[in-house]
Scaffold this motif. Structure first.
Motif, PDB file in Angstrom:
ATOM      1  N   TYR A   1       0.964  -0.791  -0.099  1.00 12.72           N
ATOM      2  CA  TYR A   1      -0.040  -0.087   0.149  1.00 12.72           C
ATOM      3  C   TYR A   1       0.792   1.441   0.033  1.00 12.72           C
ATOM      4  CZ  TYR A   1      -4.375  -2.840   1.186  1.00 12.72           C
ATOM      5  OH  TYR A   1      -4.958  -3.814   2.427  1.00 12.72           O
ATOM      6  N   ILE A   2       0.301   2.408  -0.595  1.00 15.34           N
ATOM      7  CA  ILE A   2       0.966   3.792  -0.375  1.00 15.34           C
ATOM      8  C   ILE A   2       0.157   4.293   0.882  1.00 15.34           C
ATOM      9  CG2 ILE A   2       1.375   6.198  -0.913  1.00 15.34           C
ATOM     10  CD1 ILE A   2       0.462   4.582  -4.499  1.00 15.34           C
ATOM     11  N   ARG A   3       0.803   4.401   1.921  1.00 14.85           N
ATOM     12  CA  ARG A   3       0.660   4.520   3.301  1.00 14.85           C
ATOM     13  C   ARG A   3       1.484   5.041   3.939  1.00 14.85           C
ATOM     14  NH1 ARG A   3      -2.914  -0.492   5.488  1.00 14.85           N
ATOM     15  NH2 ARG A   3      -5.074  -0.667   4.315  1.00 14.85           N
ATOM     16  N   GLU A   4       1.974   5.973   5.398  1.00 20.31           N
ATOM     17  CA  GLU A   4       2.389   6.632   5.835  1.00 20.31           C
ATOM     18  C   GLU A   4       2.890   4.815   7.020  1.00 20.31           C
ATOM     19  OE1 GLU A   4       0.839  10.065   7.530  1.00 20.31           O
ATOM     20  OE2 GLU A   4       0.738  11.350   5.574  1.00 20.31           O
ATOM     21  N   GLY A   5       3.903   5.903   7.010  1.00 22.47           N
ATOM     22  CA  GLY A   5       4.474   4.772   8.096  1.00 22.47           C
ATOM     23  C   GLY A   5       5.196   3.169   7.787  1.00 22.47           C
ATOM     24  N   TYR A   6       4.422   3.262   5.838  1.00 19.90           N
ATOM     25  CA  TYR A   6       4.653   1.752   5.301  1.00 19.90           C
ATOM     26  C   TYR A   6       6.424   1.603   4.519  1.00 19.90           C
ATOM     27  CZ  TYR A   6       0.470  -0.883   5.498  1.00 19.90           C
ATOM     28  OH  TYR A   6      -0.505  -1.712   6.297  1.00 19.90           O
ATOM     29  N   TYR A   7       6.992   0.904   3.934  1.00 19.36           N
ATOM     30  CA  TYR A   7       8.022   0.847   3.525  1.00 19.36           C
ATOM     31  C   TYR A   7       7.494   1.570   2.023  1.00 19.36           C
ATOM     32  CZ  TYR A   7      10.230  -2.579   7.026  1.00 19.36           C
ATOM     33  OH  TYR A   7      10.751  -3.184   7.315  1.00 19.36           O
ATOM     34  N   ALA A   8       8.487   2.212   1.260  1.00 23.82           N
ATOM     35  CA  ALA A   8       8.266   3.083   0.036  1.00 23.82           C
ATOM     36  C   ALA A   8       8.821   1.777  -0.791  1.00 23.82           C
ATOM     37  CB  ALA A   8       9.197   4.324   0.565  1.00 23.82           C
ATOM     38  N   ASP A   9       8.309   1.104  -0.915  1.00 27.99           N
ATOM     39  CA  ASP A   9       8.058   0.645  -2.447  1.00 27.99           C
ATOM     40  C   ASP A   9       7.356   0.805  -3.817  1.00 27.99           C
ATOM     41  OD1 ASP A   9      10.302  -1.367  -0.817  1.00 27.99           O
ATOM     42  OD2 ASP A   9       8.420  -2.950  -0.636  1.00 27.99           O
ATOM     43  N   LEU A  10       7.878   1.591  -4.475  1.00 30.66           N
ATOM     44  CA  LEU A  10       6.909   2.393  -5.158  1.00 30.66           C
ATOM     45  C   LEU A  10       7.151   2.401  -6.476  1.00 30.66           C
ATOM     46  CD1 LEU A  10       6.723   5.400  -2.921  1.00 30.66           C
ATOM     47  CD2 LEU A  10       4.806   4.039  -3.086  1.00 30.66           C
ATOM     48  N   ILE A  11       6.331   2.469  -7.564  1.00 33.15           N
ATOM     49  CA  ILE A  11       6.296   2.860  -8.830  1.00 33.15           C
ATOM     50  C   ILE A  11       5.837   3.678  -9.971  1.00 33.15           C
ATOM     51  CG2 ILE A  11       7.194   0.342 -10.130  1.00 33.15           C
ATOM     52  CD1 ILE A  11       4.462  -0.690 -10.788  1.00 33.15           C
TER      53      ILE A  11
END
Length: 447
Positions: free
Chosen positions: A375-385
């Motif tokens: 998920y894109i959530r505050e506190g989550y790992y920044a795994d993004l594309i």
């Protein structure tokens, strides 16, 4: 001093909606998501998304990276590199390596290899056999993705064909049991008929006749019956027939489902008509079947009976693939092209961007209890594309990153491309260039 990256002007695809805004990454984590965030210092690295779409990185719950033992085909380093170029930031790798991952010792050896070489986050399935229940019972559920059972002949001596053992495994573990379902005796009978007629040079278009709808349905329905009887947590990999989709429900939320299903890119993209041009390059187990089967899979994906989209990335060398039917192995490389293939389905009006995020990131995270990812959530790992939906490119030998050097999508032009991939807050891929940053971490599970 912490490292900060600020993604500006993004369309954020997350949890059923698309919002415009900025994402601040601090070290490994998402620090803040807001309509507008200002860089607090000159040290903050700013990336302007220019109105492009940001997705949570794909969690691919089924890959074969061939290490150890089969590294002439692929290895964790090469295939995880291709994966991040394809928007896959986490993967779960299968146990049919050489040696097989059927003891705790062999499992930890694979974790050790990945810790030194993986560009993406990683976990591994533990392989069940007819005689390793003691090892299964020693597994730490927080440290391993789950259990994999082959109920078809894909992997020789990993075939679990003892009904008593199967029931014991189903009854004894709380881990997710992922299964490859094809009935071995049905396949053998069909293959014998084809060999009697054609010898070893069986026409490739007979693959879905040999590995038939009947073989798939018989095996998956039996596995589901056993799961219901024992209360096991069952996940059925790579559905390939419309008939099988009737075995699953969309009446309850995913977090409450005991029996779930996955579909792979190739079964959504190809049909049996493609054997004429692609031949063994689309020879997978289970087989790519009819256009009607493909439509049935799409329908079940869209209505919620199928929960997850994966790749079953399974590379072989082109020399191996170009052999006759009985000697050409099944499987093909997919991690670099899976996500853009799904974006093609979006362009064709078949799939929303929100549903792509759900089936490739949110749902695998729910299904396997993946900690702080998906998920894109505050506190989550920044795994993004970051994806540019209108920037066409054509798959060719020069831009294929798989160690095997080929793709079933060669010559195909995709409308969309992935421009940036972040793994644990680090930029690892930027506009067709893989950066030499191995940021992958071992996945952990909230169980």
């Amino acid at each position: 001093m912490s490292n900060q990256t600020l993604i500006k002007n993004a369309k954020i695809v997350n949890e059923g909606q698309i919002t415009e805004g900025d994402i601040l990454i601090e070290d490994n984590l998402i620090k803040e998501i807001n309509a507008s965030i200002s860089a607090k210092s000159a040290d903050v690295k700013v990336i302007d998304a220019e109105g492009n779409y940001v997705f949570p990185g794909m969690i691919d719950d089924q890959v074969h990276f061939r290490e150890p033992g089969l590294t002439h085909k692929a290895n964790i380093e090469t295939e995880s590199r291709a994966a991040i170029a394809g928007g896959i930031t986490s993967f779960v790798e299968m146990p049919n390596t050489n040696p097989q991952t059927t003891t705790i010792e062999k499992l930890e050896e694979k974790f050790d290899i990945a810790s030194k070489s993986s560009y993406a986050n990683y976990s591994f399935m533990f392989g069940g056999t007819n005689d390793n229940l003691d090892e299964i019972l020693k597994l730490d559920p927080k440290a391993v993705a789950g259990l994999k059972l082959f109920l078809g002949s894909s992997t020789g001596n990993m075939l679990v064909d003892n009904p008593e053992v199967l029931e014991k495994i189903f009854s004894s573990t709380d881990l997710v049991i992922s299964v490859h379902c094809e009935d071995e005796s049905t396949i053998r009978e069909n293959l014998a008929k084809a060999k009697a007629k054609y010898g070893d040079d069986i026409p490739m278009e007979l693959h879905p006749v040999i590995r038939s709808e009947e073989a798939c349905y018989l095996s998956s329905s039996q596995a589901i019956e056993l799961a219901k009887k024992t209360g096991a947590r069952l996940h059925v990999f790579h559905l390939s027939t419309a008939k099988e989709t009737a075995l699953f429900t969309n009446k309850i939320p995913l977090k409450d489902k005991k029996i779930t299903a996955e579909v792979c890119i190739h079964h959504l993209w190809f049909s049996d008509k493609d054997y004429q041009t692609k031949g063994s390059h689309i020879k997978w187990n289970p087989a790519v079947k009819t256009a009607d089967d493909r439509e049935g899979l799409w329908k079940a994906l869209l209505d919620g009976r199928i929960d997850v989209i994966a790749t079953d990335h399974a590379p072989h060398t082109i020399e191996e693939k170009d052999k006759t039917y009985t000697t050409a192995p099944s499987g093909g490389p997919l991690v670099q092209h899976a996500f853009v293939a799904l974006l093609e389905a979006y362009h064709n009006g078949k799939l929303s961007l929100e549903l792509i995020a759900q089936k490739t990131a949110h749902n695998p995270a729910i299904l396997f209890d993946v900690e702080k990812r998906g998920y894109i959530r505050e506190g989550y790992y920044a795994d993004l594309i970051i994806t540019d939906l209108n920037n066409p490119w054509t798959v060719n030998k020069e831009n294929i990153l798989y160690k095997c050097g080929w793709s079933p999508f060669e010559g195909n032009t995709f409308k969309s491309r992935i421009t940036h991939t972040f793994v644990n807050g680090q930029l690892v891929y930027n506009n067709f260039k893989v950066l030499n940053v191995k940021a992958g971490q071992r996945l952990t599970f909230d169980r």
